[in-house]
Design an enzyme around this catalytic site. Structure first.
Site, short mmCIF file in Angstrom:
data_model
loop_
_atom_site.label_atom_id
_atom_site.label_comp_id
_atom_site.label_asym_id
_atom_site.label_seq_id
_atom_site.Cartn_x
_atom_site.Cartn_y
_atom_site.Cartn_z
N CYS A 43 -9.49 -22.90 6.21
CA CYS A 43 -8.46 -23.95 6.14
C CYS A 43 -9.05 -25.32 6.39
CB CYS A 43 -7.35 -23.66 7.14
SG CYS A 43 -6.15 -24.99 7.24
N CYS A 48 -7.41 -25.77 2.91
CA CYS A 48 -6.21 -26.62 2.97
C CYS A 48 -6.49 -28.09 3.24
CB CYS A 48 -5.27 -26.12 4.08
SG CYS A 48 -5.19 -24.35 4.25
N LYS A 51 -8.69 -29.89 0.55
CA LYS A 51 -7.86 -29.83 -0.68
C LYS A 51 -6.76 -30.88 -0.64
CE LYS A 51 -4.26 -27.95 -0.64
NZ LYS A 51 -3.93 -26.54 -0.68
N TYR A 179 -2.46 -20.14 -6.67
CA TYR A 179 -2.41 -21.37 -5.87
C TYR A 179 -3.62 -22.27 -6.18
CZ TYR A 179 0.81 -19.64 -2.10
OH TYR A 179 1.85 -19.18 -1.35
N GLU A 183 -3.58 -25.80 -8.17
CA GLU A 183 -3.76 -27.02 -7.36
C GLU A 183 -4.96 -27.82 -7.86
OE1 GLU A 183 -1.75 -25.64 -3.13
OE2 GLU A 183 -3.92 -25.63 -3.26
N HIS A 437 21.82 -40.18 1.43
CA HIS A 437 21.85 -40.82 0.13
C HIS A 437 21.16 -42.18 0.16
CE1 HIS A 437 23.46 -41.60 -3.84
NE2 HIS A 437 23.82 -42.80 -3.43
N GLU A 442 19.21 -34.55 -1.34
CA GLU A 442 20.66 -34.46 -1.14
C GLU A 442 21.28 -33.47 -2.13
OE1 GLU A 442 23.14 -37.94 -2.29
OE2 GLU A 442 21.27 -38.82 -3.01
#
Ligand code: NDP
Length: 454
Positions: A43, A48, A51, A179, A183, A437, A442
């Site tokens: 990681c 991760c 990346k 993945y 990516e 908003h 939303e």
């Protein structure tokens, strides 16, 4: 029996470091940890973290173009300065590795910068031949990129090497549809590389919600990625004038500066004495554990990618914490692998939790609430980008079974939606939440009418 340590952890990735640190600092256990490579594991060092930094780097050309449309006199001059970025990246990884080392030192964990293997259920042997006994051994050795078994496969790189390239390729082939492949297709495309992606199946991101997969693939293609589905590498060899010549299963030949395999990851279980000690492995070579991460050998536990349950850092960390609770705090704690939110940092980003529409429909009658629209920020400047928001609802219980978001910031949104869904929120709970908003998210609380029922 007296042991040298209460716990010996093999592997200094996210899971191993967390277990060692918490066991030592919070329960007073005497802990050692061996790591043969860099502290931080996949990681932090080759996954991760670097990346995500590359994702950030790759989005600036799009942002500058958008800024121009908003009235800024903005230009990006020249090509991406890869050596400059890579130097900064390496410095950042050094810093993070230092943080991990300091955390372990501070917790009183003894670290060994060596490969370790299990000599017997209570003994670990290091590469220099020294041996230590431990009441418990925790295997957290992670995984490693798996590459296809074809001739000249070693001409290609994997995600391990991509962060260390001397130069950025001009033309790159990425193989895989999961993945990492998706990516990096987005990252490299954003950095100005001409990207071709081969995926052997009909649609990328197998296992995820079908509508979301299609939405992401359409965007990737529109952004310039040459995505070839139903295509794999048949042959590859060094090209005469430089580069790698690739013949595809669809009969096309092309030359690329770089080929990257992102074809899955295999558990790191070879050569560490597991089978000799009696630890069972499954067909994929992963360590078989029970709900408490215990192997067939009572003194040996395993967590993280090496167990091939869910290959995600936060899951390995959860498994580490549950292991410490179970073994060192006397509170048997099984890891809950249900309703794990996750993000795929494709461009556009994808956040997902719970069942896909297809999985839910196979399970029970459902309502699907779905909307795809041009978000305000991009529609203002006439861009075609659309976001996708989708809720899967049980007709019988009204519980939201799944949520899938394809949008900028989808990873951030799904973390929040994941809390409600993990708590068992119903569609009506979503409905009575007042919208924020104007935001993209939303829509999650304003979709009134089912798009379809099944
Ligand atoms: P994935 O399992 O996600 O994807 C592997 C891909 O390679 C699939 O598309 C698969 O095809 C294809 N493939 C497998 N074998 C071959 C072959 N011999 N020839 C051609 N294609 C092949 O693995 P990744 O390597 O992308 O990532 C590993 C894991 O790491 C992920 O599963 C994920 O858990 C984790 N990860 C998480 C990230 C995140 O949270 N954002 C980021 C990166 C990784 P098929 O679908 O047909 O099997």
């Amino acid at each position: 029996m007296e042991f040298d340590y209460d716990l010996f952890v093999i592997g200094g990735g996210s899971g191993g470091v967390r277990a060692a640190r918490v066991a030592a600092s919070e329960t007073g256990a005497k802990v050692a940890l061996a790591e043969e490579s860099r502290m931080g594991g996949t990681c932090v060092i080759r996954g991760c973290v670097p990346k995500k930094l590359m994702v950030f780097a790759s989005t600036y050309p799009g942002r500058v173009a958008e800024a121009r449309d908003y009235g800024w006199n903005a230009t990006l001059e020249g090509a991406f300065d890869w050596p400059k970025f890579r130097t900064a990246l390496e410095a950042e990884l050094d810093r993070l590795e230092g943080v991990y080392n300091r955390l372990l030192d501070g917790a009183g964990v003894t670290t060994y910068a060596q490969r370790a293997k299990i000599a017997d259920p209570h003994t670990v042997e290091l590469a220099d031949g020294s041996r230590y006994t431990a009441k418990h051994i925790l295997v957290a050795t992670g995984g490693w990129p798996a590459t296809p078994d074809i001739e000249n496969a070693d001409l290609a790189i994997t995600s391990n090497e991509v962060f260390h390239l001397e130069t950025l390729p001009q033309k790159m082939l990425i193989v895989g549809g999961g993945y990492i492949a998706c990516e990096f297709a987005g990252i490299m495309n954003g950095l100005g590389v001409e990207v071709t992606q081969f995926y052997r199946g009909a649609q990328i991101l197998r296992g995820f919600d079908e509508e979301a997969r299609g939405h992401i693939a359409d965007h990737m293609i529109r952004d310039g990625i040459r995505l070839h589905t139903g295509t794999n590498i048949l042959r590859m060899q060094k090209a005469e004038g430089g580069g790698i010549e690739v013949v595809s299963t669809t009969g096309q030949t092309d030359i690329f500066d770089q080929v990257m395999f992102a074809t899955g990851r295999a558990p790191n279980t070879k050569g560490i004495g597991l089978e000799e000690a009696g630890v069972a492995l499954n067909r994929r070579g992963a360590i078989v554990v029970d709900g408490y991460s215990q192997t067939d050998v009572p003194s040996i536990y395993a967590i993280g990618d090496v167990t091939d349950r869910v290959q995600l850092t936060p899951v390995a960390i959860r498994e580490a914490m549950a292991f410490v609770d179970t073994v060192f705090r006397g509170t048997p704690t099984a890891v809950d692998h249900k309703l794990i939110p996750s993000a795929v940092f494709t461009q556009p980003e994808f956040g997902t939790v719970g069942l896909t529409e297809e999985e839910a429909r196979a399970q029970e009658e459902i309502e699907v609430y779905c909307t795809a629209f041009k978000p305000m920020q991009q529609s203002f400047v006439g861009r075609e980008d659309r976001v996708l928001m989708k809720l899967i609802v049980s007709k019988a219980t009204r519980v939201v079974l799944g949520c899938h978001i394809v949008a900028e910031g989808a990873g951030e949104m799904i973390q929040m939606a994941g809390i409600a869904i993990k708590m068992g929120a119903t569609k009506e709970d979503f409905d009575r939440t007042v919208a924020v908003h104007p935001t993209v998210s939303e829509e999650l609380v304003t979709m009134r009418v089912p798009t379809r029922t099944a």
